[in-house]
Design a protein around this motif. Structure first.
Motif, PDB file in Angstrom:
ATOM      1  N   GLY A   1     -61.967  65.655  12.685  1.00 39.79           N
ATOM      2  CA  GLY A   1     -60.966  66.264  11.817  1.00 39.79           C
ATOM      3  C   GLY A   1     -61.140  65.981  10.335  1.00 39.79           C
ATOM      4  O   GLY A   1     -60.387  66.495   9.512  1.00 39.79           O
ATOM      5  N   THR A   2     -62.137  65.185   9.984  1.00 36.08           N
ATOM      6  CA  THR A   2     -62.406  64.907   8.576  1.00 36.08           C
ATOM      7  C   THR A   2     -62.872  66.189   7.896  1.00 36.08           C
ATOM      8  O   THR A   2     -63.761  66.874   8.402  1.00 36.08           O
ATOM      9  CB  THR A   2     -63.475  63.806   8.436  1.00 36.08           C
ATOM     10  N   ILE A   3     -62.268  66.492   6.749  1.00 40.45           N
ATOM     11  CA  ILE A   3     -62.660  67.700   6.018  1.00 40.45           C
ATOM     12  C   ILE A   3     -63.535  67.345   4.828  1.00 40.45           C
ATOM     13  O   ILE A   3     -63.534  66.207   4.369  1.00 40.45           O
ATOM     14  CB  ILE A   3     -61.423  68.505   5.544  1.00 40.45           C
ATOM     15  N   ASP A   4     -64.266  68.324   4.360  1.00 41.58           N
ATOM     16  CA  ASP A   4     -65.113  68.127   3.183  1.00 41.58           C
ATOM     17  C   ASP A   4     -64.244  67.945   1.945  1.00 41.58           C
ATOM     18  O   ASP A   4     -63.062  68.296   1.929  1.00 41.58           O
ATOM     19  CB  ASP A   4     -66.059  69.321   3.011  1.00 41.58           C
ATOM     20  N   TRP A   5     -64.843  67.375   0.898  1.00 43.91           N
ATOM     21  CA  TRP A   5     -64.102  67.087  -0.328  1.00 43.91           C
ATOM     22  C   TRP A   5     -63.541  68.349  -0.972  1.00 43.91           C
ATOM     23  O   TRP A   5     -62.407  68.357  -1.443  1.00 43.91           O
ATOM     24  CB  TRP A   5     -64.971  66.331  -1.343  1.00 43.91           C
ATOM     25  N   LEU A   6     -64.326  69.450  -1.038  1.00 40.63           N
ATOM     26  CA  LEU A   6     -63.839  70.651  -1.701  1.00 40.63           C
ATOM     27  C   LEU A   6     -62.590  71.215  -1.029  1.00 40.63           C
ATOM     28  O   LEU A   6     -61.676  71.670  -1.707  1.00 40.63           O
ATOM     29  CB  LEU A   6     -64.929  71.727  -1.769  1.00 40.63           C
ATOM     30  N   THR A   7     -62.536  71.173   0.287  1.00 42.86           N
ATOM     31  CA  THR A   7     -61.353  71.660   0.993  1.00 42.86           C
ATOM     32  C   THR A   7     -60.146  70.795   0.654  1.00 42.86           C
ATOM     33  O   THR A   7     -59.052  71.302   0.387  1.00 42.86           O
ATOM     34  CB  THR A   7     -61.594  71.716   2.507  1.00 42.86           C
ATOM     35  N   TYR A   8     -60.343  69.488   0.626  1.00 37.82           N
ATOM     36  CA  TYR A   8     -59.261  68.577   0.253  1.00 37.82           C
ATOM     37  C   TYR A   8     -58.825  68.836  -1.191  1.00 37.82           C
ATOM     38  O   TYR A   8     -57.630  68.961  -1.490  1.00 37.82           O
ATOM     39  CB  TYR A   8     -59.709  67.125   0.419  1.00 37.82           C
ATOM     40  N   SER A   9     -59.780  68.932  -2.083  1.00 40.84           N
ATOM     41  CA  SER A   9     -59.483  69.210  -3.481  1.00 40.84           C
ATOM     42  C   SER A   9     -58.785  70.559  -3.606  1.00 40.84           C
ATOM     43  O   SER A   9     -57.853  70.718  -4.407  1.00 40.84           O
ATOM     44  CB  SER A   9     -60.769  69.201  -4.306  1.00 40.84           C
TER      45      SER A   9
ATOM     46  N   PHE B   1     -56.807  71.951  -1.435  1.00 44.64           N
ATOM     47  CA  PHE B   1     -55.412  71.737  -1.056  1.00 44.64           C
ATOM     48  C   PHE B   1     -54.622  71.262  -2.271  1.00 44.64           C
ATOM     49  O   PHE B   1     -53.555  71.787  -2.590  1.00 44.64           O
ATOM     50  CB  PHE B   1     -55.321  70.712   0.081  1.00 44.64           C
ATOM     51  N   ARG B   2     -55.147  70.274  -2.950  1.00 45.14           N
ATOM     52  CA  ARG B   2     -54.460  69.699  -4.113  1.00 45.14           C
ATOM     53  C   ARG B   2     -54.311  70.730  -5.232  1.00 45.14           C
ATOM     54  O   ARG B   2     -53.240  70.875  -5.825  1.00 45.14           O
ATOM     55  CB  ARG B   2     -55.214  68.478  -4.613  1.00 45.14           C
ATOM     56  N   ARG B   3     -55.389  71.444  -5.527  1.00 45.26           N
ATOM     57  CA  ARG B   3     -55.365  72.419  -6.623  1.00 45.26           C
ATOM     58  C   ARG B   3     -54.491  73.619  -6.281  1.00 45.26           C
ATOM     59  O   ARG B   3     -53.774  74.143  -7.135  1.00 45.26           O
ATOM     60  CB  ARG B   3     -56.783  72.872  -6.984  1.00 45.26           C
ATOM     61  N   TYR B   4     -54.555  74.073  -5.047  1.00 47.28           N
ATOM     62  CA  TYR B   4     -53.696  75.178  -4.614  1.00 47.28           C
ATOM     63  C   TYR B   4     -52.225  74.798  -4.829  1.00 47.28           C
ATOM     64  O   TYR B   4     -51.436  75.573  -5.365  1.00 47.28           O
ATOM     65  CB  TYR B   4     -53.939  75.524  -3.143  1.00 47.28           C
ATOM     66  N   HIS B   5     -51.880  73.586  -4.433  1.00 47.02           N
ATOM     67  CA  HIS B   5     -50.484  73.167  -4.533  1.00 47.02           C
ATOM     68  C   HIS B   5     -50.064  72.848  -5.968  1.00 47.02           C
ATOM     69  O   HIS B   5     -48.869  72.804  -6.253  1.00 47.02           O
ATOM     70  CB  HIS B   5     -50.200  72.022  -3.562  1.00 47.02           C
ATOM     71  N   SER B   6     -50.994  72.678  -6.865  1.00 47.92           N
ATOM     72  CA  SER B   6     -50.616  72.478  -8.264  1.00 47.92           C
ATOM     73  C   SER B   6     -50.534  73.796  -9.026  1.00 47.92           C
ATOM     74  O   SER B   6     -49.799  73.891 -10.004  1.00 47.92           O
ATOM     75  CB  SER B   6     -51.574  71.513  -8.965  1.00 47.92           C
ATOM     76  N   GLU B   7     -51.265  74.820  -8.612  1.00 46.72           N
ATOM     77  CA  GLU B   7     -51.339  76.051  -9.388  1.00 46.72           C
ATOM     78  C   GLU B   7     -50.887  77.318  -8.659  1.00 46.72           C
ATOM     79  O   GLU B   7     -50.452  78.262  -9.305  1.00 46.72           O
ATOM     80  CB  GLU B   7     -52.781  76.272  -9.872  1.00 46.72           C
ATOM     81  N   CYS B   8     -50.982  77.372  -7.352  1.00 45.97           N
ATOM     82  CA  CYS B   8     -50.802  78.635  -6.627  1.00 45.97           C
ATOM     83  C   CYS B   8     -49.555  78.695  -5.749  1.00 45.97           C
ATOM     84  O   CYS B   8     -49.017  79.773  -5.516  1.00 45.97           O
ATOM     85  CB  CYS B   8     -52.009  78.918  -5.737  1.00 45.97           C
TER      86      CYS B   8
ATOM     87  N   MET C   1     -60.048  77.455 -12.853  1.00 47.81           N
ATOM     88  CA  MET C   1     -61.440  77.885 -12.865  1.00 47.81           C
ATOM     89  C   MET C   1     -62.422  76.780 -12.481  1.00 47.81           C
ATOM     90  O   MET C   1     -63.410  77.046 -11.795  1.00 47.81           O
ATOM     91  CB  MET C   1     -61.805  78.476 -14.232  1.00 47.81           C
ATOM     92  N   CYS C   2     -62.164  75.555 -12.889  1.00 46.18           N
ATOM     93  CA  CYS C   2     -63.071  74.453 -12.533  1.00 46.18           C
ATOM     94  C   CYS C   2     -62.986  74.109 -11.052  1.00 46.18           C
ATOM     95  O   CYS C   2     -63.864  73.422 -10.529  1.00 46.18           O
ATOM     96  CB  CYS C   2     -62.759  73.216 -13.377  1.00 46.18           C
ATOM     97  N   TYR C   3     -61.957  74.606 -10.388  1.00 46.83           N
ATOM     98  CA  TYR C   3     -61.727  74.280  -8.982  1.00 46.83           C
ATOM     99  C   TYR C   3     -61.560  75.529  -8.120  1.00 46.83           C
ATOM    100  O   TYR C   3     -61.017  75.451  -7.020  1.00 46.83           O
ATOM    101  CB  TYR C   3     -60.481  73.388  -8.857  1.00 46.83           C
TER     102      TYR C   3
ATOM    103  N   ASP D   1     -62.998  75.301  -4.728  1.00 51.50           N
ATOM    104  CA  ASP D   1     -62.184  74.390  -3.921  1.00 51.50           C
ATOM    105  C   ASP D   1     -61.002  75.148  -3.317  1.00 51.50           C
ATOM    106  O   ASP D   1     -60.720  75.046  -2.114  1.00 51.50           O
ATOM    107  CB  ASP D   1     -61.656  73.232  -4.762  1.00 51.50           C
ATOM    108  N   ILE D   2     -60.309  75.908  -4.164  1.00 51.48           N
ATOM    109  CA  ILE D   2     -59.158  76.690  -3.698  1.00 51.48           C
ATOM    110  C   ILE D   2     -59.613  77.710  -2.662  1.00 51.48           C
ATOM    111  O   ILE D   2     -58.980  77.889  -1.623  1.00 51.48           O
ATOM    112  CB  ILE D   2     -58.443  77.365  -4.889  1.00 51.48           C
ATOM    113  N   TYR D   3     -60.728  78.354  -2.942  1.00 53.01           N
ATOM    114  CA  TYR D   3     -61.269  79.360  -2.025  1.00 53.01           C
ATOM    115  C   TYR D   3     -61.577  78.757  -0.649  1.00 53.01           C
ATOM    116  O   TYR D   3     -61.163  79.304   0.375  1.00 53.01           O
ATOM    117  CB  TYR D   3     -62.530  79.983  -2.638  1.00 53.01           C
TER     118      TYR D   3
END
Length: 178
Positions: free
Chosen positions: A64-72, A74-81, A135-137, A140-142
């Motif tokens: 169940g461990t996810i890659d860093w971009l997917t985790y990031s 999650f964080r970026r989606y919840h801060s911007e989207c 844009m820098c992430y 990650d969001i995708y």
């Protein structure tokens, strides 16, 4: 982010016909993603995972461990989207669900909608092309939305993640001007 789930070329206003909108955010089933070349990891490069066509994708280990971009993502989606599109890409009364958009929509179309925005009737997706926090992430969001849409990542904060690689850290610092 509003409506990156429809074909921007379907009318001169950059909106979409109803069939395109319904198709791109249609429910994705497990059968849809099994062996899907738009999802399956073909290779890894510095902690980033890609499809055979060099499109960013997610990786979920057996434990169940996810890659860093997917985790990031999650964080970026919840801060911007999530303010418009709701928690975990599930939609809101203000904007549509987009968790399936990254599975059903071409990566470059998704990118274009986020960068340039879109107007479809009364619905407006603002441009985020000048927002470094998006844009820098954007990859990650995708990949986060792709993992959500494919049903590989549950709602809520992912519990286990790969560490951030040096390559990802360097790319992030360069993009953010650090």
């Amino acid at each position: 982010m509003s409506e990156p789930d429809a074909d921007p070329d379907s009318d001169p206003e950059g909106g979409a016909d109803e069939a395109s909108a319904e198709n791109s955010d249609a429910e994705v089933t497990e059968a849809d993603v099994q062996g899907d070349p738009n999802i399956v990891v073909a290779y890894e490069d510095g902690g980033r995972y890609y499809t055979e066509d060099d499109i960013p994708t997610f990786h979920v280990a057996e434990d169940g461990t996810i890659d860093w971009l997917t985790y990031s993502g999650f964080r970026r989606y919840h801060s911007e989207c999530h303010v418009c599109h709701g928690p975990d890409g599930e939609g809101s009364t203000y904007a549509p669900a987009i968790k399936n958009s990254a599975v059903n929509m071409d990566y470059y179309d998704f990118y274009d909608v986020v960068v340039n925005g879109r107007k479809n009737g009364n619905s407006v997706m603002p441009s985020f092309g000048d927002n470094a926090n998006v844009m820098c992430y954007l990859d990650d969001i995708y990949v986060y939305l792709k993992a959500r849409g494919a049903g590989e990542v549950a709602r809520g904060r992912p519990a286990n993640k790969e560490p951030k690689s040096d390559m990802i850290r360097e790319m992030e610092n360069a993009c953010m001007g650090g």
